[in-house]
Design a protein around this motif. Structure first.
Motif, PDB file in Angstrom:
ATOM      1  N   LEU A 346       7.245   0.357 -14.773  1.00 15.09           N
ATOM      2  CA  LEU A 346       8.315   1.264 -15.173  1.00 15.09           C
ATOM      3  C   LEU A 346       9.656   0.884 -14.556  1.00 15.09           C
ATOM      4  CD1 LEU A 346       6.392   4.669 -15.005  1.00 15.09           C
ATOM      5  CD2 LEU A 346       7.016   3.371 -17.045  1.00 15.09           C
ATOM      6  N   MET A 347       9.625   0.306 -13.363  1.00 20.52           N
ATOM      7  CA  MET A 347      10.849  -0.117 -12.694  1.00 20.52           C
ATOM      8  C   MET A 347      11.288  -1.523 -13.087  1.00 20.52           C
ATOM      9  SD  MET A 347      12.150   2.268 -10.629  1.00 20.52           S
ATOM     10  CE  MET A 347      11.974   3.175 -12.176  1.00 20.52           C
ATOM     11  N   GLY A 348      10.411  -2.275 -13.748  1.00 22.75           N
ATOM     12  CA  GLY A 348      10.765  -3.627 -14.151  1.00 22.75           C
ATOM     13  C   GLY A 348      10.610  -4.652 -13.053  1.00 22.75           C
ATOM     14  N   TRP A 349       9.761  -4.348 -12.050  1.00 16.50           N
ATOM     15  CA  TRP A 349       9.545  -5.282 -10.950  1.00 16.50           C
ATOM     16  C   TRP A 349       8.366  -6.203 -11.259  1.00 16.50           C
ATOM     17  CZ3 TRP A 349       9.383  -0.343  -7.615  1.00 16.50           C
ATOM     18  CH2 TRP A 349      10.684   0.055  -7.291  1.00 16.50           C
ATOM     19  N   LYS A 350       8.403  -7.387 -10.716  1.00 18.38           N
ATOM     20  CA  LYS A 350       7.238  -8.254 -10.785  1.00 18.38           C
ATOM     21  C   LYS A 350       6.142  -7.642  -9.919  1.00 18.38           C
ATOM     22  CE  LYS A 350       9.843 -12.521 -11.559  1.00 18.38           C
ATOM     23  NZ  LYS A 350      10.178 -13.876 -11.032  1.00 18.38           N
ATOM     24  N   PRO A 351       4.895  -7.697 -10.368  1.00 12.58           N
ATOM     25  CA  PRO A 351       3.807  -7.071  -9.602  1.00 12.58           C
ATOM     26  C   PRO A 351       3.706  -7.577  -8.167  1.00 12.58           C
ATOM     27  CG  PRO A 351       3.063  -7.658 -11.801  1.00 12.58           C
ATOM     28  CD  PRO A 351       4.437  -8.247 -11.653  1.00 12.58           C
ATOM     29  N   SER A 352       4.132  -8.818  -7.941  1.00 10.87           N
ATOM     30  CA  SER A 352       4.008  -9.411  -6.608  1.00 10.87           C
ATOM     31  C   SER A 352       5.259  -9.237  -5.749  1.00 10.87           C
ATOM     32  CB  SER A 352       3.704 -10.911  -6.735  1.00 10.87           C
ATOM     33  OG  SER A 352       4.731 -11.572  -7.477  1.00 10.87           O
ATOM     34  N   SER A 353       6.245  -8.473  -6.252  1.00  8.19           N
ATOM     35  CA  SER A 353       7.516  -8.369  -5.529  1.00  8.19           C
ATOM     36  C   SER A 353       7.409  -7.556  -4.248  1.00  8.19           C
ATOM     37  CB  SER A 353       8.577  -7.735  -6.438  1.00  8.19           C
ATOM     38  OG  SER A 353       8.270  -6.371  -6.687  1.00  8.19           O
ATOM     39  N   GLY A 354       6.465  -6.624  -4.180  1.00 10.52           N
ATOM     40  CA  GLY A 354       6.319  -5.792  -2.993  1.00 10.52           C
ATOM     41  C   GLY A 354       7.199  -4.558  -2.993  1.00 10.52           C
ATOM     42  N   SER A 355       8.047  -4.400  -4.024  1.00  5.84           N
ATOM     43  CA  SER A 355       8.954  -3.249  -4.068  1.00  5.84           C
ATOM     44  C   SER A 355       8.192  -1.942  -4.204  1.00  5.84           C
ATOM     45  CB  SER A 355       9.942  -3.402  -5.228  1.00  5.84           C
ATOM     46  OG  SER A 355      10.754  -4.544  -5.058  1.00  5.84           O
ATOM     47  N   ALA A 356       7.148  -1.925  -5.040  1.00  5.79           N
ATOM     48  CA  ALA A 356       6.366  -0.703  -5.221  1.00  5.79           C
ATOM     49  C   ALA A 356       5.650  -0.319  -3.932  1.00  5.79           C
ATOM     50  CB  ALA A 356       5.359  -0.897  -6.359  1.00  5.79           C
ATOM     51  N   THR A 357       5.128  -1.322  -3.229  1.00  2.00           N
ATOM     52  CA  THR A 357       4.455  -1.067  -1.951  1.00  2.00           C
ATOM     53  C   THR A 357       5.411  -0.420  -0.966  1.00  2.00           C
ATOM     54  OG1 THR A 357       3.051  -2.997  -2.316  1.00  2.00           O
ATOM     55  CG2 THR A 357       3.155  -2.139  -0.075  1.00  2.00           C
ATOM     56  N   HIS A 358       6.654  -0.869  -0.975  1.00  2.00           N
ATOM     57  CA  HIS A 358       7.679  -0.317  -0.081  1.00  2.00           C
ATOM     58  C   HIS A 358       7.852   1.176  -0.306  1.00  2.00           C
ATOM     59  CE1 HIS A 358      11.542   0.582   1.674  1.00  2.00           C
ATOM     60  NE2 HIS A 358      12.113   0.670   0.495  1.00  2.00           N
ATOM     61  N   TYR A 359       7.930   1.608  -1.580  1.00  2.00           N
ATOM     62  CA  TYR A 359       8.107   3.030  -1.875  1.00  2.00           C
ATOM     63  C   TYR A 359       6.865   3.826  -1.508  1.00  2.00           C
ATOM     64  CZ  TYR A 359      12.619   2.544  -4.150  1.00  2.00           C
ATOM     65  OH  TYR A 359      13.948   2.313  -4.398  1.00  2.00           O
ATOM     66  N   ASN A 360       5.689   3.252  -1.724  1.00  2.92           N
ATOM     67  CA  ASN A 360       4.462   3.953  -1.339  1.00  2.92           C
ATOM     68  C   ASN A 360       4.402   4.175   0.166  1.00  2.92           C
ATOM     69  OD1 ASN A 360       3.573   4.183  -3.939  1.00  2.92           O
ATOM     70  ND2 ASN A 360       2.069   2.533  -3.828  1.00  2.92           N
ATOM     71  N   LYS A 361       4.784   3.150   0.932  1.00  2.00           N
ATOM     72  CA  LYS A 361       4.791   3.259   2.389  1.00  2.00           C
ATOM     73  C   LYS A 361       5.791   4.312   2.847  1.00  2.00           C
ATOM     74  CE  LYS A 361       3.256  -1.429   3.561  1.00  2.00           C
ATOM     75  NZ  LYS A 361       3.656  -2.715   4.191  1.00  2.00           N
ATOM     76  N   ARG A 362       6.948   4.332   2.208  1.00  2.00           N
ATOM     77  CA  ARG A 362       7.968   5.312   2.562  1.00  2.00           C
ATOM     78  C   ARG A 362       7.451   6.723   2.338  1.00  2.00           C
ATOM     79  NH1 ARG A 362      13.601   5.132  -0.555  1.00  2.00           N
ATOM     80  NH2 ARG A 362      13.896   3.350   0.811  1.00  2.00           N
ATOM     81  N   PHE A 363       6.805   6.945   1.184  1.00  2.00           N
ATOM     82  CA  PHE A 363       6.314   8.288   0.884  1.00  2.00           C
ATOM     83  C   PHE A 363       5.210   8.692   1.853  1.00  2.00           C
ATOM     84  CE2 PHE A 363       3.643  11.287  -1.551  1.00  2.00           C
ATOM     85  CZ  PHE A 363       4.591  12.274  -1.758  1.00  2.00           C
ATOM     86  N   ARG A 364       4.330   7.763   2.220  1.00  2.00           N
ATOM     87  CA  ARG A 364       3.260   8.074   3.162  1.00  2.00           C
ATOM     88  C   ARG A 364       3.829   8.469   4.513  1.00  2.00           C
ATOM     89  NH1 ARG A 364       0.576   3.548   1.005  1.00  2.00           N
ATOM     90  NH2 ARG A 364       1.113   2.319   2.857  1.00  2.00           N
ATOM     91  N   GLN A 365       4.899   7.780   4.936  1.00  2.00           N
ATOM     92  CA  GLN A 365       5.493   8.131   6.226  1.00  2.00           C
ATOM     93  C   GLN A 365       6.155   9.501   6.158  1.00  2.00           C
ATOM     94  OE1 GLN A 365       7.325   5.121   8.427  1.00  2.00           O
ATOM     95  NE2 GLN A 365       8.424   6.492   9.797  1.00  2.00           N
ATOM     96  N   GLU A 366       6.792   9.822   5.014  1.00  2.00           N
ATOM     97  CA  GLU A 366       7.389  11.143   4.861  1.00  2.00           C
ATOM     98  C   GLU A 366       6.321  12.229   4.950  1.00  2.00           C
ATOM     99  OE1 GLU A 366       9.322  10.921   1.130  1.00  2.00           O
ATOM    100  OE2 GLU A 366      11.057   9.812   1.870  1.00  2.00           O
ATOM    101  N   GLN A 367       5.179  11.983   4.295  1.00  2.00           N
ATOM    102  CA  GLN A 367       4.096  12.953   4.346  1.00  2.00           C
ATOM    103  C   GLN A 367       3.530  13.071   5.764  1.00  2.00           C
ATOM    104  OE1 GLN A 367       5.087  14.198   1.502  1.00  2.00           O
ATOM    105  NE2 GLN A 367       2.980  14.757   1.023  1.00  2.00           N
ATOM    106  N   ALA A 368       3.441  11.938   6.459  1.00  2.00           N
ATOM    107  CA  ALA A 368       2.949  11.956   7.837  1.00  2.00           C
ATOM    108  C   ALA A 368       3.896  12.735   8.745  1.00  2.00           C
ATOM    109  CB  ALA A 368       2.779  10.524   8.348  1.00  2.00           C
ATOM    110  N   ASN A 369       5.196  12.572   8.532  1.00  2.00           N
ATOM    111  CA  ASN A 369       6.179  13.306   9.336  1.00  2.00           C
ATOM    112  C   ASN A 369       6.046  14.815   9.126  1.00  2.00           C
ATOM    113  OD1 ASN A 369       7.212  10.928  10.324  1.00  2.00           O
ATOM    114  ND2 ASN A 369       8.923  10.845   8.899  1.00  2.00           N
TER     115      ASN A 369
END
Length: 391
Positions: A346-369
């Motif tokens: 949906l964002m137009g990123w290459k699957p191997s770019s790591g951008s999606a992983t970055h957002y997932n990690k950010r959201f997990r940290q927000e939930q952890a906080n």
């Protein structure tokens, strides 16, 4: 005459090999200018150094690293050559660039030195190839850390800011700063950025033919060097081509805009771009420019202090936050790997770019906080007496 090797490098390595956008090529060109200024100020003939296989000394590489930190003066194209700054003036200290800028400067310089060395030496020996690779590695090793790139700072708009934004862009709102004839267009600009999470360049690149009104779909297309685009600074889709679904409400707004608003603008039928200029003059009916898009954002954010930091790209971050929240609220959410695949498409990123992983990690940290704060406020967590706020 243009400088031969720098332009050959940009053409073969950036334009042809990678199909980079205009802005990416311009950024690389600016990075090469920094290298050329450094070589000129230090009296270094790079081509001669490579031919003689002497390359750079360690102290010169350190000097190059320091040089790429500088923020240089700039002159507009309209200025004559006689009024340009001297090299000494260009080197005057007027501050330092941010770490990401220096990082990209040294990256481009390292690749250029590696490329021109192979080009001039044609068939370097194994020893010479190792030496060339070592020089590239030495330059890259002097790049600053990229810690700030993947920080977990939330750059999205919160719900209060979104409520203010939607009221400002509502057609007929007393807070809407635009004239009635452009309110529907400007509202659609914001809505597409928010609901689809697309980039500004992708938005300005949309043509009416990209919209399938019957299927409720929008196709994001890459159009580098579009012949029919009269804009000097042509916007481009930086991400991959893709087809995005559009809600029934939004597709109706798009249809009303095209059939009722856009068609009334003089010269609108001379191009197929969705968003066009309304201002009377020679540019009326032409595709909306980057400067027009940026002005739209400046006007909107000036209405409310809550939107002081509004940019189009913040709405892309907001889309990603909303996507994470949606996945988290599902009873049986897709696996994390599947979520990354969906987000990347949906964002137009290459699957191997790591951008999606970055957002997932950010959201997990927000939930952890949030969980950590809730735990601290729970009755089971006792604070020492000297840290309590009790009277």
């Amino acid at each position: 005459m243009p400088l031969f090797y720098p332009n050959l490098f940009l053409t073969t390595q950036f334009r042809n090999a990678r199909s980079n956008s205009f802005s990416s090529i311009l950024s690389a060109a600016n990075n090469l200018v920094v290298l050329l200024r450094f070589l000129d100020s230090r009296g270094i003939d790079l081509e001669q150094r490579i031919t003689n296989k002497t390359f750079f000394e360690v102290n010169e590489l350190d000097d190059l690293r320091d040089f790429t930190q500088r923020k240089f003066f700039s002159k507009t194209v309209a200025n004559s050559v006689s009024s340009m700054f001297s090299m000494d003036e260009l080197e005057e200290s007027i501050g330092f660039v941010e770490s990401p800028t220096q990082y990209m400067r040294l990256t481009t310089i390292a690749e250029y030195v590696w490329w021109i060395s192979h080009h001039l030496l044609s068939r370097p020996s194994a020893t010479e190839s190792k030496q060339i690779d070592r020089i590239r590695a030495h330059i890259k090793s002097r790049r600053p850390s990229r810690k700030g790139r993947n920080n977990v700072e939330d750059r999205s708009l919160d719900d209060v800011q979104l409520e203010a934004l939607f009221e400002i862009i509502r057609v007929g709102s007393e807070f809407n700063p635009f004239t009635p004839e452009v309110q529907r267009r400007n509202r659609l600009v914001i809505l597409l950025l928010y609901h689809l999470g697309i980039r500004g360049g992708e938005l300005l690149n949309i043509k009416i033919e990209d919209i399938d009104f019957s299927k409720h779909q929008l196709k994001i297309v890459r159009r580098a060097d579009e012949i029919d685009d009269p804009r000097i600074n042509e916007p481009n889709a930086k991400t991959l081509e893709r087809i995005l679904p559009i809600s029934e409400t939004l597709i109706k707004e798009l249809h009303d805009y095209v059939t009722k608003d856009r068609r009334k603008v003089p010269n609108a039928n001379r191009n197929g771009f969705l968003f066009i200029t309304y201002k009377a003059g020679p540019s009326v009916g032409q595709p909306l420019s980057k400067s027009g898009y940026n002005k739209l954002m400046r006007v909107v954010k000036a209405v409310s202090p809550q939107l002081f930091f509004l940019t189009g790209h913040k709405l892309r971050h907001t889309w990603n936050r909303k996507f994470s929240e949606l996945m988290d609220d599902m009873d049986n959410p897709p696996s994390e790997a599947k979520q990354e695949q969906i987000r990347s498409y949906l964002m137009g990123w290459k699957p191997s770019s790591g951008s999606a992983t970055h957002y997932n990690k950010r959201f997990r940290q927000e939930q952890a906080n949030k969980a950590a704060l809730a735990l601290q406020k729970s009755s089971g967590t006792r604070l020492p007496k000297d840290l309590r706020n009790d009277e």
